[in-house]
Design an enzyme around this catalytic site. Sequence first.
Site, mmCIF file in Angstrom:
data_model
loop_
_atom_site.group_PDB
_atom_site.id
_atom_site.type_symbol
_atom_site.label_atom_id
_atom_site.label_comp_id
_atom_site.label_asym_id
_atom_site.label_seq_id
_atom_site.Cartn_x
_atom_site.Cartn_y
_atom_site.Cartn_z
ATOM 1 N N TYR A 95 0.842 -1.197 0.000
ATOM 2 C CA TYR A 95 0.000 0.000 0.000
ATOM 3 C C TYR A 95 0.872 1.240 0.000
ATOM 4 O O TYR A 95 1.912 1.276 0.674
ATOM 5 C CB TYR A 95 -0.886 0.041 1.247
ATOM 6 N N TYR A 134 -0.439 -9.958 0.022
ATOM 7 C CA TYR A 134 0.573 -9.437 0.954
ATOM 8 C C TYR A 134 0.523 -10.184 2.279
ATOM 9 O O TYR A 134 -0.527 -10.655 2.706
ATOM 10 C CB TYR A 134 0.438 -7.924 1.152
ATOM 11 N N ARG A 144 -2.974 -11.979 2.943
ATOM 12 C CA ARG A 144 -4.219 -11.551 2.312
ATOM 13 C C ARG A 144 -4.178 -11.913 0.832
ATOM 14 O O ARG A 144 -3.178 -11.643 0.154
ATOM 15 C CB ARG A 144 -4.424 -10.028 2.411
ATOM 16 N N HIS A 147 -7.046 -8.348 -3.302
ATOM 17 C CA HIS A 147 -8.389 -7.842 -2.978
ATOM 18 C C HIS A 147 -8.413 -6.336 -3.165
ATOM 19 O O HIS A 147 -7.369 -5.675 -3.174
ATOM 20 C CB HIS A 147 -8.774 -8.205 -1.542
ATOM 21 N N HIS A 149 -10.505 -2.836 -1.682
ATOM 22 C CA HIS A 149 -11.399 -2.296 -0.651
ATOM 23 C C HIS A 149 -12.346 -1.276 -1.279
ATOM 24 O O HIS A 149 -11.917 -0.429 -2.084
ATOM 25 C CB HIS A 149 -10.583 -1.577 0.432
HETATM 26 FE FE FE2 Z 1 -6.159 -4.718 2.183
#
Ligand code: FE2
Length: 224
Positions: A95, A134, A144, A147, A149
């Site tokens: 991120y 990640y 995870r 995906h 959000h």
């Molecule tokens: Fe996430």
Amino acid sequence: MDPSQPARLVAGYPQTRQRTPAQPLVRRAPTLSERTGPLDLARRLALHGGELAGSGERRAIGQRIHLRVRVLDEDGAPVGGAMFEVWHANAAGRYAHPEDDEHAPLDANFRGDARLTTDASGAIELHTVKPGAYPVPTRDGWWRPPHVHFSVFGRIWLSRLVTQMYFPGEPLNAQDRILNAIPDAAARERCVARFVPPAAEPYDALVYEHAIVLRGCRATPAQP
Ligand SMILES: [Fe+2]
């Protein structure tokens, strides 16, 4: 408990302990501002459109995808004018956020978030790259899956859905503690996008379609 919604406490997911009230919830009437606001969000907040992955020389690294999302009510009618926010990791699973760690590189050409409003058919389209998986900082083998959000705001503060969209066929989907906190398999499936078989156009991106249903027996589960 509604089996189509995630459990409040999830084993191996420490944050759910911090955000789950220890005491029974207290019911109260919504306030006037909660029932009437926010007004004119699209005017008061900056909208950036659905281009997350740059263009030309400044294109983000990764598999280019187009995400076609529709926001629908319980009868399948489109919800136009909804405030739609999106954020996801880059193709390496990082991120663009100060709290993410150094496990993977940043990409200067990847924007990572967008805010736009649904059109009259309830649709938005995002041009981006497929997010990478990640590792979660629990460092116990939980990764995870790829995906995206989403946050969808209706006309008032109380009509907000925060959820996540997953990609079909990802091996990590079956082990993800957040997706699998939803007990009902059909409800979990409603969080997975549909892969659209490639066609001549767009020639440079794979296409996924996804529906977000706001209420009713086909409602999209919340995924905080
Ligand atoms: Fe996430």
